[in-house]
Design a protein around this motif. Structure first.
Motif, PDB file in Angstrom:
ATOM      1  N   ASN A  63       3.274   3.097  -3.407  1.00 13.39           N
ATOM      2  CA  ASN A  63       3.498   4.427  -4.095  1.00 13.39           C
ATOM      3  C   ASN A  63       3.258   5.289  -3.221  1.00 13.39           C
ATOM      4  OD1 ASN A  63       3.920   2.948  -6.439  1.00 13.39           O
ATOM      5  ND2 ASN A  63       2.110   3.421  -7.558  1.00 13.39           N
ATOM      6  N   ASP A 100       4.909   8.430  -8.853  1.00 11.83           N
ATOM      7  CA  ASP A 100       5.233   6.955  -8.583  1.00 11.83           C
ATOM      8  C   ASP A 100       4.446   6.146  -9.589  1.00 11.83           C
ATOM      9  OD1 ASP A 100       7.271   7.574  -6.825  1.00 11.83           O
ATOM     10  OD2 ASP A 100       6.253   6.737  -5.101  1.00 11.83           O
ATOM     11  N   ARG A 112       5.861   6.124 -12.964  1.00 12.74           N
ATOM     12  CA  ARG A 112       7.373   5.612 -12.705  1.00 12.74           C
ATOM     13  C   ARG A 112       7.150   4.105 -12.525  1.00 12.74           C
ATOM     14  NH1 ARG A 112       8.585   8.229  -8.538  1.00 12.74           N
ATOM     15  NH2 ARG A 112       9.287  10.065  -9.810  1.00 12.74           N
ATOM     16  N   TYR A 113       6.015   3.618 -11.682  1.00 11.95           N
ATOM     17  CA  TYR A 113       6.024   2.186 -11.360  1.00 11.95           C
ATOM     18  C   TYR A 113       4.892   1.661 -12.259  1.00 11.95           C
ATOM     19  CZ  TYR A 113       9.580   3.362  -7.993  1.00 11.95           C
ATOM     20  OH  TYR A 113      10.757   3.829  -7.724  1.00 11.95           O
ATOM     21  N   SER A 117       3.887  12.606  -6.223  1.00 11.54           N
ATOM     22  CA  SER A 117       5.182  11.815  -6.424  1.00 11.54           C
ATOM     23  C   SER A 117       5.739  11.180  -7.592  1.00 11.54           C
ATOM     24  CB  SER A 117       5.184  10.801  -5.272  1.00 11.54           C
ATOM     25  OG  SER A 117       4.387   9.590  -5.943  1.00 11.54           O
ATOM     26  N   ARG A 169       5.536   0.457  -6.664  1.00 11.45           N
ATOM     27  CA  ARG A 169       6.621   0.537  -6.414  1.00 11.45           C
ATOM     28  C   ARG A 169       7.208  -0.947  -5.653  1.00 11.45           C
ATOM     29  NH1 ARG A 169      10.576   4.371  -3.781  1.00 11.45           N
ATOM     30  NH2 ARG A 169       9.002   6.107  -4.307  1.00 11.45           N
TER      31      ARG A 169
END
Length: 213
Positions: free
Chosen positions: A111, A118, A121-122, A116, A133
């Motif tokens: 990440n 992330d 998102r992840y 970011s 990620r």
């Protein structure tokens, strides 16, 4: 495994049983979770991790103190008390779940930083919540799913079940199930003993259904 057998193990899964029983059986066959001992341990663990198949993504609906307790350690303070108060759920405002995830998971497992996005998102997804990620990318590569689609796929019954079964075999959990070492399975999944009483209760129910008790 039939729908009725699944519900004897996970009685709170009634709304999800029809959607999951087929994918679970197929995933267990695909990843050699193919004996009563392996299946009993697997269903018990994924049942606990997914709140009996009702949750296939990680929640960050934390109160401020829970943020500090969950994500700060003796060696790493990810949140200041001020951040926890700003992002956590209080009487004045709901939790800022994306921000909690972004800070908690920044710079880990491939990440980027908190900015970011992330972490959100992840965030964890699937029946054994796959996080970060790098892990999402490895799963996408294994199953031939486009990187941009992997998050949504992990939240489907097929993706949730297959990703959990892949994690299970990849981390040597079939062998631990063969040995009856249910505690080590929990530690390997969770990094500790969190939720162990409920996991054991589900394991006992599963063993009964599988004719092992």
């Amino acid at each position: 495994m039939t729908r009725e057998e699944l519900l004897r193990i996970l009685p709170h899964a009634a709304a999800k049983a029809d959607a999951f029983v087929g994918p679970l059986c197929a995933a267990m066959g695909e990843f050699a979770i193919d004996t009563p001992a392996r299946q009993a341990a697997f269903i018990a663990q994924v049942g606990h991790e997914s709140c009996q198949l009702t949750a296939v993504e990680e929640s960050f609906n934390y109160r401020p103190q829970a943020i500090l307790n969950t994500f700060n350690t003796a060696s790493r303070m990810r949140f200041t008390p001020q951040q926890a108060e700003a992002y956590g759920r209080t009487a004045e405002h709901p939790a800022d779940q994306p921000m909690i995830a972004n800070v908690a998971y920044a710079g880990r497992g491939g990440n980027g930083d908190a900015a970011s996005g992330d972490g959100w998102r992840y965030r964890g997804a699937g029946l054994i919540q796959l996080t970060f990620r790098d892990n999402h990318a490895a799963c996408a590569d294994h199953f031939g799913v486009a990187y941009g689609d992997i998050g949504a796929w992990l939240r489907t019954p097929e993706g949730a079940a297959r990703s959990a079964a892949r994690y299970w075999r990849h981390h040597g959990l079939n062998e631990l199930a063969d040995a009856g070492d249910f505690l080590r399975i929990t530690i390997r999944i969770k990094g500790g003993r969190r939720g162990q009483p409920e996991r054991i209760a589900l394991w006992g129910a599963a063993r009964g259904v599988m004719g092992l008790a």
